[in-house]
Design an enzyme around this catalytic site. Structure first.
Site, mmCIF file in Angstrom:
data_model
loop_
_atom_site.group_PDB
_atom_site.id
_atom_site.type_symbol
_atom_site.label_atom_id
_atom_site.label_comp_id
_atom_site.label_asym_id
_atom_site.label_seq_id
_atom_site.Cartn_x
_atom_site.Cartn_y
_atom_site.Cartn_z
ATOM 1 N N ASP A 1 0.922 -1.433 -0.026
ATOM 2 C CA ASP A 1 -0.393 0.092 0.151
ATOM 3 C C ASP A 1 0.630 1.279 0.008
ATOM 4 O O ASP A 1 1.714 1.222 0.137
ATOM 5 C CB ASP A 1 -0.961 0.042 1.645
HETATM 6 N N1 URA Z 1 -1.731 -5.945 3.905
HETATM 7 C C1 URA Z 1 -1.816 -4.507 3.973
HETATM 8 O O1 URA Z 1 -2.716 -4.426 4.697
HETATM 9 N N2 URA Z 1 -0.761 -3.807 2.451
HETATM 10 C C2 URA Z 1 0.344 -4.005 1.843
HETATM 11 O O2 URA Z 1 0.615 -2.915 1.653
HETATM 12 C C3 URA Z 1 0.698 -5.166 1.925
HETATM 13 C C4 URA Z 1 0.268 -6.401 3.212
#
Ligand code: URA
Length: 235
Positions: free
Chosen positions: A102
């Protein structure tokens, strides 16, 4: 044999139009000779330099391990013009990230131009383990902890957690180490939300046998041949 501007574009240096401009501006050298003619043709073994940068050969494969900072998108291009993980790597080749983190997640992400390895690592059947350090709001009660350990159902699919450990707690937040082999988007945030806790900070600490050791935030390194072979052997 192919036209020089086409080869420059295909190897990811810039668009074909820009390549034509660079050729006409006297910025392109082939095998040590300046070439300003647009019809010039080259073959796969010709050594091409553009603005002083050597073009990677057409089938050169590259592999990078990046410690992604916050505020960077995990795509090769972003319509909103935000910095991407690819922008942080100094290469002319067309690379892309293997999987996603993310925008606000930090940590280990691999980038390559090797589609075969990328597909292999992203295929769910290969169950590549990823470990995250999640900082959550509040703290897990024993029953929430065991609910996670038992496996949470998300979108009709049971998510198996391979390892779960509470590392440090203060009054308001808790650090939890979590290892899982699922790769769906936002999976860690969704899992904790399912048991009532918002993830306020998330860092991917490892991917298979690879860790962030020696790679500060925002920096990257190339994988060794041995590491690439080991990744291939994980299938
Ligand atoms: N899980 C999440 O919620 N975000 C990420 O960036 C990676 C795994």
């Amino acid at each position: 044999m192919e036209r020089l501007q086409k080869v420059i574009a295909n190897r990811g240096y810039c668009s074909r139009r820009k390549a034509e401009e660079l050729i006409q501006a006297g910025k392109v050298w082939v095998n040590g000779q300046l070439v300003t003619e647009l019809g010039f043709k080259v073959n796969a073994t010709d050594y091409i330099e553009v603005e002083g940068n050597a073009l990677g050969s057409a089938n050169q494969k590259v592999y990078y391990l990046l410690n992604k900072p916050r505020g960077v998108v995990s795509t090769a291009h972003d319509e909103k013009g935000r910095t991407t993980v690819v922008d942080l790597i100094d290469t002319n080749l067309r690379i892309y990230p293997i999987g996603r983190l993310d925008y606000d997640t930090t940590g280990l992400i691999l980038l390559t131009n090797d589609g075969e390895l990328a597909n292999l690592l992203m295929h769910p059947k290969n169950e590549i383990e990823k470990t995250y350090l999640a900082t959550i709001e509040g703290s897990l009660t024993p029953s929430e902890f065991y609910a996670l350990k038992k496996g949470i159902v998300l979108d009709n699919q049971k998510i198996v957690i391979d390892y779960l450990k509470v590392k440090k707690t203060n009054e308001f937040t808790e650090n939890v180490l979590i290892t899982l082999h699922e790769g769906q988007n936002h999976i860690v945030k969704k899992l904790f939300l399912q048991v009532g806790h918002k993830v306020v900070k998330l860092k991917r600490e490892s991917y298979a046998f690879l860790t962030l050791e020696g790679v500060p935030v925002g920096q990257y390194r190339s994988l060794t041949i041995k590491e690439v072979k080991k990744l291939y052997s994980l299938k």
